[in-house]
Enzyme design. Structure first.
Site, short mmCIF file in Angstrom:
data_model
loop_
_atom_site.label_atom_id
_atom_site.label_comp_id
_atom_site.label_asym_id
_atom_site.label_seq_id
_atom_site.Cartn_x
_atom_site.Cartn_y
_atom_site.Cartn_z
CD GLU A 317 -2.74 -1.34 2.48
OE1 GLU A 317 -2.62 -0.49 3.38
OE2 GLU A 317 -3.53 -2.29 2.52
CG HIS A 348 -5.81 -0.22 5.01
ND1 HIS A 348 -4.66 -0.96 5.15
CD2 HIS A 348 -6.54 -0.48 6.14
CE1 HIS A 348 -4.68 -1.62 6.30
NE2 HIS A 348 -5.82 -1.34 6.93
N1 NAI Z 1 -9.41 -2.67 6.89
C1 NAI Z 1 -9.20 -2.12 8.05
O1 NAI Z 1 -9.12 -0.89 8.17
C2 NAI Z 1 -9.06 -2.96 9.24
C3 NAI Z 1 -8.56 -4.23 9.15
N2 NAI Z 1 -8.45 -5.01 10.25
C4 NAI Z 1 -7.94 -6.38 10.10
O2 NAI Z 1 -8.97 -7.28 10.47
C5 NAI Z 1 -8.39 -8.34 11.19
C6 NAI Z 1 -9.44 -8.98 12.07
O3 NAI Z 1 -9.81 -8.08 13.07
P1 NAI Z 1 -10.62 -8.55 14.37
O4 NAI Z 1 -11.90 -9.16 14.00
O5 NAI Z 1 -10.63 -7.43 15.29
O6 NAI Z 1 -9.64 -9.66 14.92
P2 NAI Z 1 -9.93 -10.75 16.02
O7 NAI Z 1 -8.61 -11.18 16.53
O8 NAI Z 1 -10.98 -10.28 16.96
O9 NAI Z 1 -10.56 -11.95 15.16
C7 NAI Z 1 -9.83 -12.69 14.23
C8 NAI Z 1 -10.44 -14.07 14.16
O10 NAI Z 1 -9.77 -14.78 13.13
C9 NAI Z 1 -9.61 -16.12 13.57
N3 NAI Z 1 -8.56 -16.76 12.80
C10 NAI Z 1 -7.21 -16.61 12.92
N4 NAI Z 1 -6.59 -17.37 11.99
C11 NAI Z 1 -7.55 -17.98 11.27
C12 NAI Z 1 -7.52 -18.89 10.19
N5 NAI Z 1 -6.37 -19.31 9.66
N6 NAI Z 1 -8.70 -19.33 9.70
C13 NAI Z 1 -9.88 -18.93 10.25
N7 NAI Z 1 -9.97 -18.07 11.28
C14 NAI Z 1 -8.80 -17.60 11.79
C15 NAI Z 1 -9.30 -15.98 15.04
O11 NAI Z 1 -9.50 -17.17 15.74
C16 NAI Z 1 -10.26 -14.87 15.45
O12 NAI Z 1 -11.49 -15.37 15.89
C17 NAI Z 1 -7.26 -7.67 11.96
O13 NAI Z 1 -6.25 -8.60 12.29
C18 NAI Z 1 -6.75 -6.65 10.99
O14 NAI Z 1 -5.71 -7.19 10.23
C19 NAI Z 1 -8.84 -4.55 11.47
C20 NAI Z 1 -9.34 -3.30 11.61
C21 NAI Z 1 -9.43 -2.37 10.52
O1 AKG Z 2 -6.36 2.77 10.33
C1 AKG Z 2 -5.37 2.16 9.93
O2 AKG Z 2 -4.38 2.72 9.49
C2 AKG Z 2 -5.31 0.66 9.96
C3 AKG Z 2 -6.58 0.00 10.32
C4 AKG Z 2 -6.32 -1.45 10.40
O3 AKG Z 2 -6.07 -2.08 9.43
C5 AKG Z 2 -6.30 -2.10 11.71
O4 AKG Z 2 -6.83 -1.52 12.68
O5 AKG Z 2 -5.75 -3.20 11.81
#
Ligand code: NAI
Ligand code: AKG
Length: 470
Positions: A317, A348
């Site tokens: 990115e 993102h």
């Molecule tokens: N696009 C964005 O702006 C954002 C992206 N994210 C991404 O979203 C991801 C998930 O966020 P949350 O739900 O808060 O995380 P979380 O940790 O609450 O949930 C992740 C889930 O994925 C499961 N998991 C892990 N490996 C796995 C696999 N190989 N197969 C199936 N399930 C698996 C875990 O057991 C857990 O239940 C973050 O790690 C981050 O990278 C998070 C916030 C913002």
């Molecule tokens: O806000 C951001 O820059 C990143 C968000 C995200 O991907 C995360 O919270 O993991």
């Protein structure tokens, strides 16, 4: 409110501490006068508790990158720290030159804090990831050098879930394409292959904070929800956990990924997985760019297997905003991707709402100052979680020892021997893997003893880093 007399007393105490120190500059990194200005919601330092004083290091230096929210800038500035704020990430050379000096760094998802970078961080005490993901930091190496890392585990979960819900409807109705057409003057009123989402099946991969929020929203839209996760998780509403990824893929009309970036999730969806999906189904990824094999997705869309996709994250990115950055130099398949129909691309922004960013700013900045000021590591993602209740004003001669060490036998005995001339009022120690962290409050310590205690602890073999707060 704190009275002017109390503030004066604290200021004098603080000044005394600076005057008395005259020795080991590295001993402590407590903050300065603005302790007294803490806001009501920051409960750790109430007016009843004693503000722990710095030794002689002067102000704490904080480097905030990637436009972290102003709430964080305000909170950390109020602590009296020197805060340097940048809207973008920094190139490696600049980052290395700046990280040399700072006690804390705040980043979002772009800044890669690798071992190569962290090796230069000689004064670093803590890292704040102002986001959920922490894959951009070498957590293990940070722990090894005694640096605690904090994130915001769920302040932007709802924002991501809402974006994904909107994308489900947008993909089903081809809204992206209709909007682009109209922006360029084309009226194209069609219903072919446009669907309601009611009654369709949403397959959620990763039923954590975001996946579970989304599950609730999707059911409110009348969707059926299936989810696949590597751990067994209680279903919300009428959602149902399936035991294999293949089952989820073969039964879902929409598949969305909400897993962290790990070696196991790299290319979690690639050629075989797209082949296993229903014809005309949709793919969404707002987790990490490595989770989907994008060239495979492009092929699956080109042959009509997949009817559309929404992507918020990419393997590479751009480091900053601007025109001409999302091009093939960044990822070689970009021109192919952007030419496809019914593909929604966002930069993102899943977690980028005012609500989420402001909550994250408060949460992570608070975690940082609590760790810097009090040694409280609760919520750290790479470190033993240890906390002691705050000291009271009456505990004038109490010193808080923060001792990060290798997790090997005999350390507590050695440390307690060093502290044995004083009363250990409270002590708590925990370990995580090869790292252990001891917090102890010792009373009846004279100013003249502090340097001696520090030197003795510093000479212990197991030591990684020490701070003394008083
Ligand atoms: N696009 C964005 O702006 C954002 C992206 N994210 C991404 O979203 C991801 C998930 O966020 P949350 O739900 O808060 O995380 P979380 O940790 O609450 O949930 C992740 C889930 O994925 C499961 N998991 C892990 N490996 C796995 C696999 N190989 N197969 C199936 N399930 C698996 C875990 O057991 C857990 O239940 C973050 O790690 C981050 O990278 C998070 C916030 C913002
Ligand atoms: O806000 C951001 O820059 C990143 C968000 C995200 O991907 C995360 O919270 O993991």
């Amino acid at each position: 409110m704190t009275s002017p007399q109390q503030i004066n007393k604290l200021n004098n105490n603080f000044q005394d501490a600076l005057n008395l120190s005259g020795s080991a500059g590295a001993v402590s990194t407590s903050p300065v006068q603005s302790f007294m200005n803490t806001l009501p919601h920051r409960q750790s330092i109430s007016k009843q508790t004693k503000a722990l004083k710095p030794f002689s290091t002067g102000d704490i230096k904080i480097l905030l990158l990637e436009n972290v929210n102003q709430t964080a800038v305000e909170i950390l500035t109020e602590q009296g720290y020197q805060v340097e704020f940048h809207k973008t990430s920094l190139d490696d050379e600049t980052l290395i030159s700046k990280i040399k000096d700072v006690h804390a760094i705040g980043i979002r998802s772009k800044t890669k804090l690798t071992e190569k970078i962290l090796k230069h961080a000689k004064n670093l005490v803590t890292i704040g990831c102002f986001c959920i993901g922490t894959n951009q930091v070498d957590l293990e190496y940070a722990a090894k050098i005694g640096v605690a890392v904090f994130n915001s585990p769920f302040s932007n979960s709802r924002s991501v879930a809402e974006l994904v819900m909107a994308e489900i409807v947008a993909l089903a109705r081809q809204i992206g394409d209709r909007s682009i057409e109209l922006h360029t003057g084309t009226w194209n009123k069609v219903s072919n292959k446009c669907w309601e989402v009611r009654g369709k099946t949403l397959g959620i991969i990763g039923y954590g904070h975001i996946g579970a929020q989304l599950s609730v929203l999707a059911e409110a839209f009348g969707m059926r929800v299936l989810y696949y996760d590597i751990v067994t998780i209680m279903a919300l509403g009428s959602a149902r956990q399936v035991s294999t990824l293949d089952e989820l893929l073969s039964k879902s009309d929409f598949v969305t990924c909400h897993v962290p970036e790990t070696p196991e999730t790299k290319n979690l969806l690639s050629f075989p997985q797209f082949a296993a999906m229903k014809d005309g189904s949709y793919v969404i990824n707002a987790s990490r760019g490595t989770v989907i094999d994008i060239p495979a997705l492009i092929q699956a869309i080109k042959v009509g297997k997949i009817a559309g996709a929404a992507l918020d994250v990419y393997p590479h990115e751009p480091p900053k905003n601007g025109a001409g950055l999302f091009v093939d130099n960044l990822n070689p398949w970009i021109s192919d991707l952007v030419s496809l129909p019914n593909v929604i691309l966002t930069p993102h922004i899943g977690g980028s709402t005012e609500e989420a960013q402001s909550a994250i700013g408060v949460e992570v900045a608070t975690a940082l100052f609590r760790y810097i000021n009090e040694g409280n590591s609760v919520g750290s993602v790479n470190f033993p979680e240890v906390s002691l209740r705050s000291l009271g004003y009456d505990q004038e001669k109490t010193v808080r020892v923060l001792y990060i060490h290798h997790n090997v036998p005999g350390v507590l005995k050695t440390v307690n021997n060093i502290l044995s001339d004083h009363n250990i009022e409270k002590q708590y120690s925990d370990s995580q893997g090869e790292i252990a962290y001891l917090m102890a409050d010792i009373s009846n310590v004279n100013q003249s003893d502090i340097k001696d205690i520090y030197d003795q602890l510093n000479a212990t073999e197991a030591k990684i880093s020490i701070r003394l707060l008083y």
